[in-house]
Enzyme design. Structure first.
Site, PDB file in Angstrom:
ATOM      1  CB  SER A  11       6.276   0.180  -1.126  1.00  0.00           C
ATOM      2  OG  SER A  11       6.831  -0.656  -2.111  1.00  0.00           O
TER       3      SER A  11
ATOM      4  CG  HIS B 239       2.976  -3.905  -1.960  1.00  0.00           C
ATOM      5  ND1 HIS B 239       3.914  -4.213  -0.991  1.00  0.00           N
ATOM      6  CD2 HIS B 239       3.439  -2.786  -2.591  1.00  0.00           C
ATOM      7  CE1 HIS B 239       4.913  -3.345  -1.045  1.00  0.00           C
ATOM      8  NE2 HIS B 239       4.641  -2.467  -2.003  1.00  0.00           N
TER       9      HIS B 239
ATOM     10  CG  ASP C 256       3.469  -7.196   0.125  1.00  0.00           C
ATOM     11  OD1 ASP C 256       3.458  -7.104  -1.115  1.00  0.00           O
ATOM     12  OD2 ASP C 256       4.137  -6.440   0.860  1.00  0.00           O
TER      13      ASP C 256
END
Length: 420
Positions: free
Chosen positions: A221, A349, A315
């Site tokens: 991330s 994600h 995602d």
């Protein structure tokens, strides 16, 4: 936090075609057995057993052979001993590595070449072909071992779960928080200072149990763009694993000495709502390569690191597949092939360690609200299994001080297919 768990090894050697075997061990208790014999023809199955382990102890089995052209092939399996301290590949499932599940000959058919696009070559059938079987277990040694800096996501502090599990594979791991942890500021700072991360890298490289010359970085991330910045501007980084990150600086500016990289500005109008009424911010971050945004793109062509870009196709935090493709294209444009790209269909994600429950939505510290993270549970689980294996193999391959970098560009749509 610094994690270390080293390994000792037991090695058994199998000769194919012509028969010869040898066994070397630095543990009197652990024994590798190859049944019915450590000597066999190539088309005969081999029954691999390991005795003398602790009950339910996890060990890693590795296989290696070198063909007549000198190309090395390897495979690995993470297995747990039974209540009696025995591993039997005819009934002990692999929990990770080159394959999963019960596969008695998995250490053989799952071998992959270190040199891309190589087929196993055997010209002289009168000469032996030898496979080394290694059993690595958790007795602590002095090293040195590969070193990895684990930098977690925004607001998550550190991921000691990920770091400690990786340390169990014979890697020294420094789990580094950069805000929102213990006595650190709880809110997002006005900027991040790359010199903070530089100090952590220097500290890790100076540990006597860390082998050189370089270390690895594991990110996910927001920490993905921080990892790319570290690899681009700091020395001593040999392998960078980027998971569902960005190729441009995000959230707040990044400072390093006299350099300031601005953060890319989100487009609030692109925020939508999912069918269940939760914020969907996937398209809020604009294309970094468009006019006005390029100043935030990280110049990764400066780096000598190897890169593993892993992106989920579902995602919903942002368009990580686009960002991975753009990062790879930038490297290729500058004549570099120091990267691999893997994309996971229907995964969300937060690609975590194997068997971690899927997180389809949650609170986003930069947004201040609950957002959709995407993914389907089973596909996400399969992606986590595949990626964990790839991350370990990536660091082992590129953090070996004696290893020379391979030039290879691999596009994979894991774990079910291959992109051209």
């Amino acid at each position: 936090m610094l994690h270390q768990r080293a390994c000792r090894e037991v090695i058994a050697k199998i000769w194919f075609i012509r028969f010869q075997t040898s066994l070397r061990s630095n543990s009197q208790q652990v024994c590798v057995r190859l049944l019915p014999s450590p000597r066999c023809f190539f088309d005969e199955p081999v029954h691999v057993k390991v005795d003398g382990l602790s009950p339910h102890q996890k060990v890693e089995l590795r296989s290696k052979l070198k063909d007549d052209k000198g190309v090395t092939f390897r495979a690995s399996a993470l297995v747990a001993a039974d209540a009696s301290g025995q591993v039997d590949l005819c009934r002990s499932p692999s929990l990770g590595g080159s394959y999963t599940g019960v596969e008695s000959m998995g250490l053989f058919w799952a071998m992959a070449a270190e040199t891309p696009h190589s087929k196993l070559l055997k010209k002289n059938v009168l000469a032996s072909m030898m496979v080394d079987i290694e059993v690595l277990h958790g007795d602590t040694g002095q090293g040195p071992f590969p070193g990895v800096l684990d930098v977690y996501t925004l607001g998550g502090g550190i991921s000691e779960v990920r770091a400690s599990l990786l340390a169990n594979k014979g890697i020294v791991v420094l789990a580094l928080a950069y805000y929102g942890f213990q006595d650190m500021p709880r809110t997002v700072p006005k900027y991040f200072d790359l010199e903070y991360f530089e100090e952590a890298i220097t500290f890790l490289r100076r540990q006597p149990q860390v082998q050189g010359p370089g270390i690895g970085i594991l990110s996910i991330s927001k920490s993905g763009d921080l990892a790319l910045s570290m690899a681009s501007f700091l020395s001593g980084i040999s392998a960078t694993a980027w998971i569902n990150g960005s190729n441009a600086n995000t959230v707040v500016p990044l400072h390093y000495k006299d350099l300031i990289i601005p953060s890319i500005t989100p487009i609030v109008e692109n925020v939508t709502f999912s069918p269940s009424g939760i914020l969907d911010i996937r398209d809020a971050l604009p294309d970094p390569e468009t006019e006005g945004n390029r100043g935030s793109v990280i110049p990764i062509e400066r780096s000598s690191s190897r890169f593993l870009f892993a992106a989920s196709e579902d995602d919903r935090n942002w368009n990580s597949c686009l960002f991975a493709q753009q990062a790879a294209a930038r490297l290729r444009h500058h004549g570099k092939e120091n990267f691999e790209v893997v994309m996971y269909p229907r995964a969300g994600h937060f690609l975590e360690v194997p068997y971690m429950p899927h997180c389809p939505s949650g609170f986003h510290p930069a947004v201040g609200q609950v957002v959709v993270f995407g993914g389907e549970a089973k596909a996400h689980h399969q992606a986590q299994l595949d990626l964990w294996r790839r991350v370990q193999e990536f660091f082992r391959k590129h953090l070996d001080g004696n290893n020379t970098a391979q030039k290879a560009t691999l596009y994979t749509r894991g774990p079910t297919g291959v992109h051209p």
